[in-house]
Design an enzyme around this catalytic site. Structure first.
Site, PDB file in Angstrom:
ATOM      1  CG  ASN A  11      -1.538   1.213   1.483  1.00 58.43           C
ATOM      2  OD1 ASN A  11      -1.834   2.006   0.526  1.00 58.43           O
ATOM      3  ND2 ASN A  11      -2.285   1.366   2.420  1.00 58.43           N
ATOM      4  CE  LYS A  13      -0.051   3.153   4.735  1.00 56.65           C
ATOM      5  NZ  LYS A  13      -0.138   3.054   6.184  1.00 56.65           N
ATOM      6  CG  HIS A  97      -5.812   2.014   5.395  1.00 58.12           C
ATOM      7  ND1 HIS A  97      -5.256   2.892   6.221  1.00 58.12           N
ATOM      8  CD2 HIS A  97      -4.634   1.039   5.210  1.00 58.12           C
ATOM      9  CE1 HIS A  97      -4.115   2.251   6.539  1.00 58.12           C
ATOM     10  NE2 HIS A  97      -3.661   1.234   5.806  1.00 58.12           N
ATOM     11  CD  GLU A  99      -2.900   5.346   6.730  1.00 61.71           C
ATOM     12  OE1 GLU A  99      -2.766   5.392   5.811  1.00 61.71           O
ATOM     13  OE2 GLU A  99      -2.024   4.795   7.588  1.00 61.71           O
TER      14      GLU A  99
HETATM   15  P1  13P Z   1       3.198   0.486   7.577  1.00 64.44           P
HETATM   16  O1  13P Z   1       3.738  -0.833   7.108  1.00 64.44           O
HETATM   17  O2  13P Z   1       3.937   1.739   7.151  1.00 64.44           O
HETATM   18  O3  13P Z   1       2.870   0.293   9.045  1.00 64.44           O
HETATM   19  O4  13P Z   1       1.621   0.653   7.208  1.00 64.44           O
HETATM   20  C1  13P Z   1       0.635  -0.330   7.274  1.00 64.44           C
HETATM   21  C2  13P Z   1      -0.510  -0.190   6.579  1.00 64.44           C
HETATM   22  O5  13P Z   1      -1.343   0.721   6.957  1.00 64.44           O
HETATM   23  C3  13P Z   1      -0.802  -0.850   5.225  1.00 64.44           C
HETATM   24  O6  13P Z   1      -2.005  -0.657   4.603  1.00 64.44           O
END
Ligand code: 13P
Length: 243
Positions: A11, A13, A97, A99
Site C-alpha cells: 500500500n 499510500k 483502511h 487512515e
Molecule cells: P506500515 O507498514 O507503514 O506500518 O503501514 C501499514 C499499512 O497501513 C498498510 O495498509
C-alpha cells in the site's frame, strides 16, 4: 482444496511521483519474473495507476486501488469509482483502511457499500479492520474487529472476492507489532466471521526483519505492507519471506 498462496500487498499510500512510482513498479516486476512463492499486489495512488499498470506489464504483479466510491459514476468531486479502478487495470481495491475510517470518518456502513461497489466492478475487496491502542488495552480488540467485520463485509462474500487485512491502528507506521500469540488469536477470530478460504493478511509495521516470523504463522495469509513497500528491496525481501 489447496491452500491459496500467501498474498504480499504494497500500500503505497500518498507517496511517490510518477518517475519514482514507475521505477519502483519496474523493480518489483523484474524481481517477480524470477522465482517466488507468493502472490504480489501493489496499490499506488490513483494518479499512478495507469503508469504502474504499464510498468508491471505481464509480470504477474497485480494492481489495486487504495479506495473506491460506492457509486459507479456521478457528481462526486474528487472521488474514484470501482469501475474506474477496473478500467485502469486494477483487480483489487482496498476499502476501510484505518487512515480513512479515522481521518475521513468512514463508517462500517460506508465500507460495506464500497465493498459491494468493488464486487459490482469485478474487483477483489481488501477490507481492513483493526483496533486502536485504547481498545486493545481495554481488552476489546476481538469485539471491535468482529463488529467491524459484521458491519463491513456483506453476506455475498466468498473466498474469491474477499481478502481481510487485520491492521491494528497502533501498529501502523509505529514500528510496533502485536505478539505472535495476539496475531494468531485475532486471525482465528476473524476466520470465524468470514467464508472459509478467504485470505487474512496482517498489516502494521511489517518489514524485512519481522516478515518471516509473521508470515510463518499458519493463520496469516499474507501481509499488507505500507512503508516497507516503497523500497523495492524491502518489499521483495518481505515477499521472499513467504515460506
Ligand atoms: P506500515 O507498514 O507503514 O506500518 O503501514 C501499514 C499499512 O497501513 C498498510 O495498509
Amino acid at each position: 482444496m489447496p491452500e491459496p498462496k500467501r498474498l504480499v500487498a504494497g500500500n503505497w499510500k500518498m507517496n511517490l511521483l510518477r518517475a519514482e512510482g514507475i521505477a519502483l513498479a519496474r523493480a518489483v516486476a523484474a524481481e517477480a519474473r524470477g522465482a517466488h512463492r507468493c502472490d504480489l499486489l501493489v496499490c499506488p495512488p490513483f494518479t499512478l495507476l495507469a503508469a504502474v499498470a504499464d510498468a508491471l506489464g505481464d509480470s504477474g504483479v497485480a494492481l489495486g486501488g487504495q479506495d473506491c466510491h460506492a457509486a459507479p459514476a456521478g457528481a462526486y468531486t474528487g472521488c474514484v469509482s470501482a469501475e474506474m479502478l477496473k478500467d485502469a487495470g486494477c483487480g483489487h481495491a482496498i476499502v476501510g483502511h484505518s487512515e480513512r475510517r479515522h481521518a475521513c470518518g468512514e463508517s462500517d456502513g460506508d465500507v460495506r457499500a464500497k465493498t459491494l461497489a468493488a464486487w459490482r466492478a469485478g474487483l477483489v475487496a481488501i477490507v481492513c479492520v483493526g483496533e486502536t491502542r485504547a481498545e486493545r488495552e481495554a481488552g476489546r480488540a476481538i469485539d471491535i474487529v468482529s463488529a467491524q467485520l459484521a458491519g463491513s463485509v456483506p453476506g455475498e462474500a466468498t473466498a474469491a472476492n474477499l481478502v481481510v487485512a487485520y491492521e491494528p491502528v497502533w501498529a501502523i507506521g509505529t514500528g510496533l507489532t502485536p505478539t505472535n500469540e495476539d496475531i494468531v488469536e485475532i486471525h482465528a477470530a476473524i476466520r470465524g466471521c468470514i467464508p472459509a478460504g478467504a485470505r487474512i493478511l496482517y498489516g502494521g509495521s511489517v518489514n524485512p526483519k519481522n516478515a518471516a516470523e509473521i508470515l510463518a504463522l499458519a493463520e496469516v495469509g499474507g501481509a499488507l505492507v505500507g512503508g516497507a513497500s516503497l523500497k523495492a528491496q524491502d518489499f521483495w525481501a518481505i515477499a521472499q519471506a513467504c515460506g
